[in-house]
Scaffold this motif. Structure first.
Motif, PDB file in Angstrom:
ATOM      1  N   ARG A 306       3.528   4.845 -11.541  1.00  0.00           N
ATOM      2  CA  ARG A 306       2.369   4.163 -11.940  1.00  0.00           C
ATOM      3  C   ARG A 306       1.899   4.280 -10.363  1.00  0.00           C
ATOM      4  N   SER A 307       2.586   3.750  -9.514  1.00  0.00           N
ATOM      5  CA  SER A 307       1.947   3.964  -8.837  1.00  0.00           C
ATOM      6  C   SER A 307       3.596   3.387  -6.963  1.00  0.00           C
ATOM      7  N   ILE A 308       2.921   3.432  -5.944  1.00  0.00           N
ATOM      8  CA  ILE A 308       4.431   4.220  -4.998  1.00  0.00           C
ATOM      9  C   ILE A 308       4.936   3.051  -4.549  1.00  0.00           C
ATOM     10  N   PHE A 309       3.746   2.339  -5.017  1.00  0.00           N
ATOM     11  CA  PHE A 309       4.581   0.906  -4.076  1.00  0.00           C
ATOM     12  C   PHE A 309       5.019  -0.169  -5.330  1.00  0.00           C
ATOM     13  N   GLU A 310       5.534   0.806  -6.224  1.00  0.00           N
ATOM     14  CA  GLU A 310       7.042  -0.382  -7.557  1.00  0.00           C
ATOM     15  C   GLU A 310       8.310   0.104  -7.153  1.00  0.00           C
ATOM     16  N   ARG A 311       8.719   1.511  -6.224  1.00  0.00           N
ATOM     17  CA  ARG A 311      10.008   1.705  -5.416  1.00  0.00           C
ATOM     18  C   ARG A 311      10.109   2.252  -4.318  1.00  0.00           C
ATOM     19  N   ALA A 312       9.252   3.476  -4.262  1.00  0.00           N
ATOM     20  CA  ALA A 312       9.542   4.196  -3.362  1.00  0.00           C
ATOM     21  C   ALA A 312       9.373   3.858  -1.859  1.00  0.00           C
ATOM     22  N   PHE A 313       8.093   3.099  -1.835  1.00  0.00           N
ATOM     23  CA  PHE A 313       7.448   3.159  -0.755  1.00  0.00           C
ATOM     24  C   PHE A 313       8.032   1.904   0.269  1.00  0.00           C
ATOM     25  N   ALA A 315      11.152   0.967  -0.640  1.00  0.00           N
ATOM     26  CA  ALA A 315      12.475   1.322  -0.321  1.00  0.00           C
ATOM     27  C   ALA A 315      13.026   2.658   1.067  1.00  0.00           C
ATOM     28  N   ARG A 316      12.064   2.450   2.107  1.00  0.00           N
ATOM     29  CA  ARG A 316      11.652   3.105   2.616  1.00  0.00           C
ATOM     30  C   ARG A 316      12.464   2.324   3.645  1.00  0.00           C
ATOM     31  N   PRO A 317      13.504   2.935   4.796  1.00  0.00           N
ATOM     32  CA  PRO A 317      14.670   1.622   5.456  1.00  0.00           C
ATOM     33  C   PRO A 317      13.742   0.794   6.456  1.00  0.00           C
ATOM     34  N   LEU A 318      12.382   1.511   7.159  1.00  0.00           N
ATOM     35  CA  LEU A 318      11.823   1.462   8.603  1.00  0.00           C
ATOM     36  C   LEU A 318      10.896  -0.335   8.307  1.00  0.00           C
ATOM     37  N   VAL A 319      10.223   0.258   6.601  1.00  0.00           N
ATOM     38  CA  VAL A 319       9.501  -0.778   5.617  1.00  0.00           C
ATOM     39  C   VAL A 319      10.280  -1.688   5.316  1.00  0.00           C
ATOM     40  N   ARG A 320      11.475  -1.785   4.716  1.00  0.00           N
ATOM     41  CA  ARG A 320      12.925  -3.183   5.120  1.00  0.00           C
ATOM     42  C   ARG A 320      12.844  -3.966   5.896  1.00  0.00           C
ATOM     43  N   THR A 321      12.573  -3.009   6.922  1.00  0.00           N
ATOM     44  CA  THR A 321      13.226  -4.019   8.128  1.00  0.00           C
ATOM     45  C   THR A 321      11.779  -4.286   8.640  1.00  0.00           C
ATOM     46  N   VAL A 322      10.518  -4.255   8.753  1.00  0.00           N
ATOM     47  CA  VAL A 322       9.744  -4.119   9.371  1.00  0.00           C
ATOM     48  C   VAL A 322       8.920  -5.826   8.259  1.00  0.00           C
ATOM     49  N   LEU A 323       9.506  -5.210   7.295  1.00  0.00           N
ATOM     50  CA  LEU A 323       8.670  -6.488   5.801  1.00  0.00           C
ATOM     51  C   LEU A 323       9.755  -7.506   6.378  1.00  0.00           C
ATOM     52  N   ARG A 324      11.481  -7.334   7.620  1.00  0.00           N
ATOM     53  CA  ARG A 324      11.797  -8.468   7.089  1.00  0.00           C
ATOM     54  C   ARG A 324      11.862  -9.328   8.501  1.00  0.00           C
ATOM     55  N   LEU A 378       1.149   8.589 -12.255  1.00  0.00           N
ATOM     56  CA  LEU A 378       0.627   8.124 -10.803  1.00  0.00           C
ATOM     57  C   LEU A 378      -0.163   7.915 -10.934  1.00  0.00           C
ATOM     58  N   ALA A 379      -0.816   6.880 -10.743  1.00  0.00           N
ATOM     59  CA  ALA A 379      -2.229   6.587 -10.469  1.00  0.00           C
ATOM     60  C   ALA A 379      -2.878   7.766 -10.458  1.00  0.00           C
ATOM     61  N   GLU A 380      -4.542   7.739 -10.485  1.00  0.00           N
ATOM     62  CA  GLU A 380      -5.627   9.071  -9.903  1.00  0.00           C
ATOM     63  C   GLU A 380      -5.965   8.346  -8.779  1.00  0.00           C
ATOM     64  N   GLU A 381      -6.022   7.651  -8.164  1.00  0.00           N
ATOM     65  CA  GLU A 381      -6.284   7.235  -6.536  1.00  0.00           C
ATOM     66  C   GLU A 381      -4.838   7.842  -5.812  1.00  0.00           C
ATOM     67  N   GLU A 382      -3.636   7.894  -6.224  1.00  0.00           N
ATOM     68  CA  GLU A 382      -2.605   8.326  -5.128  1.00  0.00           C
ATOM     69  C   GLU A 382      -2.280   9.290  -5.166  1.00  0.00           C
ATOM     70  N   HIS A 411      -9.508   1.665  -3.443  1.00  0.00           N
ATOM     71  CA  HIS A 411      -8.295   1.854  -4.719  1.00  0.00           C
ATOM     72  C   HIS A 411      -6.926   1.177  -4.342  1.00  0.00           C
ATOM     73  N   VAL A 412      -6.138   2.370  -3.310  1.00  0.00           N
ATOM     74  CA  VAL A 412      -5.167   2.687  -3.190  1.00  0.00           C
ATOM     75  C   VAL A 412      -5.444   1.099  -2.007  1.00  0.00           C
ATOM     76  N   GLY A 413      -6.280   0.815  -1.017  1.00  0.00           N
ATOM     77  CA  GLY A 413      -6.073  -0.360  -0.159  1.00  0.00           C
ATOM     78  C   GLY A 413      -5.896  -1.763  -0.767  1.00  0.00           C
ATOM     79  N   GLU A 414      -6.461  -1.602  -2.532  1.00  0.00           N
ATOM     80  CA  GLU A 414      -6.383  -3.228  -2.483  1.00  0.00           C
ATOM     81  C   GLU A 414      -5.059  -3.352  -3.392  1.00  0.00           C
ATOM     82  N   ARG A 415      -4.215  -1.677  -3.800  1.00  0.00           N
ATOM     83  CA  ARG A 415      -2.851  -1.396  -4.222  1.00  0.00           C
ATOM     84  C   ARG A 415      -2.140  -1.817  -2.975  1.00  0.00           C
ATOM     85  N   PHE A 416      -2.233  -1.203  -1.479  1.00  0.00           N
ATOM     86  CA  PHE A 416      -1.616  -1.998  -0.756  1.00  0.00           C
ATOM     87  C   PHE A 416      -1.274  -3.586  -0.664  1.00  0.00           C
TER      88      PHE A 416
END
Length: 469
Positions: A306-313, A315-324, A378-382, A411-416
Motif C-alpha cells: 500500500r505504501s513504500i513506507f511499509e517495507r521498501a524505504f 529496508a534501505r541501508p542508509l535509512v536504517r543507519t540514520v534511524l539508529r 500502491l496509494a495513488e499519491e505515491e 498526503h505523502v508528507g503525512e505518511r512520512f
C-alpha cells in the motif's frame, strides 16, 4: 482614455517615425532604436493615470536625443563581461573581464575558447542601468548595435545623431561598456583566491602566483541553453517519444544525467548579472563523478504494498543507519537545546534526501510501471510521486492532471510523518502528533530537497503539456 490623454500632450512624434528608407525586411538601426524607446515609453505610460503629470516628463525623457544622452552617462554604471566576479560571492568587489572567446588559446579541454564567435555577453553593475544594454543588444541583419558601433558602422552612427561629432561622442561612451572599469586587476577579500606553485620549492613563498578565479558567465550561458534545448526542445522531445515507443528516429537523442542546479542571487538574481537574471538565477552543473564500476540491483520496488513506507524505504541501508542515529540523539543525555534540535533536523533531512534518491532510482524504470497489477494497491499519491513520467504518456491525461494539481505531496508528507513516528515509538513511546507534524514540515519545506525535486519534475511536465497543447 489613456491614448487620448497621450495625444493631447505635446508629443514630438517625429522622433518615433520609422526611417523612410527602412523596409520590414531590412530595417535601420534608427528605426530599431525608435521602436525600442516607444515600447518602453508605452509600458511606463500604461501604469499611470491619464491625468498624472509624470506622463509629460516621461515623454520628454524618451525623446531619442534625450534618452541617448542619458544612456551615454549611465553606461558607466554597467560593464559588459564574459568572466565575472559576483557569482563567486555576491558581495565581492573587483575586476570583471570582457574577452572574446576566439582570442583565447585553443585547448583540448572544454573552456570559453570553445564558444568561438557565437557567445552571449553578460552585463554586471547597477541593475537600474541595464536598459542601456538592452538598447545595445538590438539586432539588425544579425548584428547587434554594440557590434556595429564597435566597427564604426555608418548606419549605427547615424542612428545615434545626424551630427557626426555628436554621434561619435555618443558612440565612444556606449562602446566603453566592454572596457575594464578598474585601473589594473583588483581582487577582493570575499573573492576566491588560490596560491599556485610555479616553481619547485613549495616552502618558498616567492615561487607562488596568486590566482583569482572568475566565473565564465558566457560559457555558463551556453551550457544552460544547451541543457534547456535537451530537456524541452522539440527535436529531443520527438526523439524521447520515439525511444519510449520503440520506434526508429532519424536523428540524435541527447540526455544530461545527474544534473545539479546552482542558484545565484537568491530572490534578486539581477544583482549578480543580466544573464543570471534571465536564467532566473539558475545555472546547471554537470556531474563530475567518475564512471560507475557497479550497478545497484536493489531498487526496493513496492510490490503488493500500500505504501513504500511499509517495507521498501525502511529496508534501505542508509535509512536504517540514520534511524539508529536519530534514536541515539533523542534518547541521549544531551540537553534539549537548539544544538540538539538542529541535529535532529539534519538527520531527518538525511531521510528526506534518501527519499529523493529513492524516487530517482525508480525513474530508471519505464514510464507507467505503476500500472502493473503488482502495484495496483500502491496509494495513488505515491504512484503520482514515484512514477511521474507516466504523466507524459499520451493516454495518461487524467494522471497528468492529478499530478500537476500538486495536492498530493501533503498526503505523502503525512505518511512520512506517521512512518517515522512508528519507527521511533518502540524506544520513544512519547512521540506523537507534534513530532509527526514536525517531520511532515521538514519534508514539505519549500527549500528542501524533496520539494525542489518535485518542482524540477513539475517544470518538465509543464513544458510537456505546453508542447502538446
Amino acid at each position: 482614455m489613456a491614448l487620448v490623454a497621450v495625444l493631447q500632450i505635446s508629443f514630438n512624434t517625429d522622433s518615433y517615425m520609422t526611417d523612410e528608407n527602412a523596409t520590414e525586411d531590412c530595417p535601420s538601426f534608427r528605426s530599431a532604436i525608435d521602436a525600442f524607446l516607444l515600447d518602453r515609453l508605452r509600458t511606463k505610460l500604461d501604469k499611470l493615470a491619464p491625468e498624472d503629470p509624470k506622463r509629460t516628463e516621461l515623454i520628454a525623457d524618451h525623446q531619442r536625443d534625450t534618452w541617448l544622452e542619458s544612456a551615454a552617462r549611465r553606461v558607466k554604471q554597467i560593464q559588459a563581461v564574459t568572466h565575472s566576479l559576483k557569482p563567486m560571492h555576491p558581495e565581492a568587489r573587483g575586476t570583471n573581464i570582457y574577452v572574446t572567446p576566439s582570442s583565447l588559446p585553443a585547448l583540448n579541454d572544454l573552456g570559453s575558447h570553445a564558444l568561438g564567435s557565437q557567445f552571449a555577453v553578460d552585463v554586471v553593475g547597477n541593475a537600474a542601468a541595464l536598459d542601456v544594454y538592452k538598447l545595445l543588444k538590438l539586432q539588425i541583419r544579425g548584428r547587434s548595435l554594440l557590434e556595429a558601433l564597435r566597427a564604426n558602422d555608418t548606419d549605427a552612427l547615424q542612428a545615434l545623431d545626424d551630427e557626426p561629432a555628436k554621434a561619435k561622442s555618443l558612440r565612444d561612451a556606449l562602446v566603453s561598456l566592454t572596457d575594464e572599469r578598474d585601473a589594473g586587476a583588483i581582487s577582493h577579500v570575499r573573492a576566491k583566491q588560490l596560491y599556485w606553485l610555479v616553481g619547485e620549492d613549495a616552502a618558498d613563498d616567492a615561487q607562488y602566483h596568486l590566482l583569482a578565479p572568475l566565473y565564465a558567465t558566457s560559457l555558463a550561458q551556453a551550457l544552460y541553453e544547451d541543457v534547456q534545448d535537451v530537456r524541452f526542445g522539440e527535436q529531443n522531445k520527438l526523439a524521447r517519444q520515439a525511444r519510449r515507443d520503440g520506434l526508429p528516429f532519424d536523428g540524435v537523442y541527447r540526455e544530461y544525467r545527474d544534473l545539479a542546479v546552482q542558484k545565484l542571487g537568491g530572490t534578486k538574481p539581477q544583482n549578480i548579472s543580466q544573464l543570471n537574471s534571465e536564467r532566473g538565477g539558475n545555472s546547471y552543473l554537470l556531474s563530475s563523478l567518475p564512471p560507475p564500476v557497479w550497478q545497484s540491483q536493489r531498487h526496493y520496488l513496492p510490490v503488493n504494498a500500500r505504501s513504500i513506507f511499509e517495507r521498501a524505504f525502511g529496508a534501505r541501508p542508509l535509512v536504517r543507519t540514520v534511524l539508529r542515529e536519530l534514536e541515539s540523539v533523542l534518547l541521549g543525555s544531551r540537553p534539549k537545546n537548539m544544538h540538539t534540535r538542529d541535529r535532529v533536523g539534519e538527520l531527518v533531512n538525511e531521510l528526506v534526501d534518501e527519499l529523493v534518491a529513492y524516487a530517482g532510482e525508480l525513474l530508471q524504470h519505464p514510464a507507467g510501471w505503476t500500472r502493473d497489477e503488482a502495484f495496483e494497491d500502491l496509494a495513488e499519491e505515491e504512484q503520482l510521486w514515484l512514477d511521474p513520467l507516466r504523466a507524459e504518456l499520451p493516454e495518461e491525461g487524467e494522471f497528468a492532471g492529478r499530478w500537476l494539481s500538486l495536492d498530493w505531496p501533503a498526503h505523502v508528507g503525512e505518511r512520512f510523518g506517521k512512518w517515522l513516528n512508528a519507527r521511533l515509538r518502540d524506544k520513544l513511546p512519547e512521540v506523537g502528533y507534534f513530532e509527526s507534524r514536525e517531520w511532515r514540515r521538514i519534508l514539505l519545506d519549500d527549500e528542501g530537497s524533496w520539494m525542489q525535486h518535485l518542482r524540477a519534475v513539475r517544470e518538465r511536465l509543464d513544458s510537456r503539456c505546453a508542447i502538446t497543447s
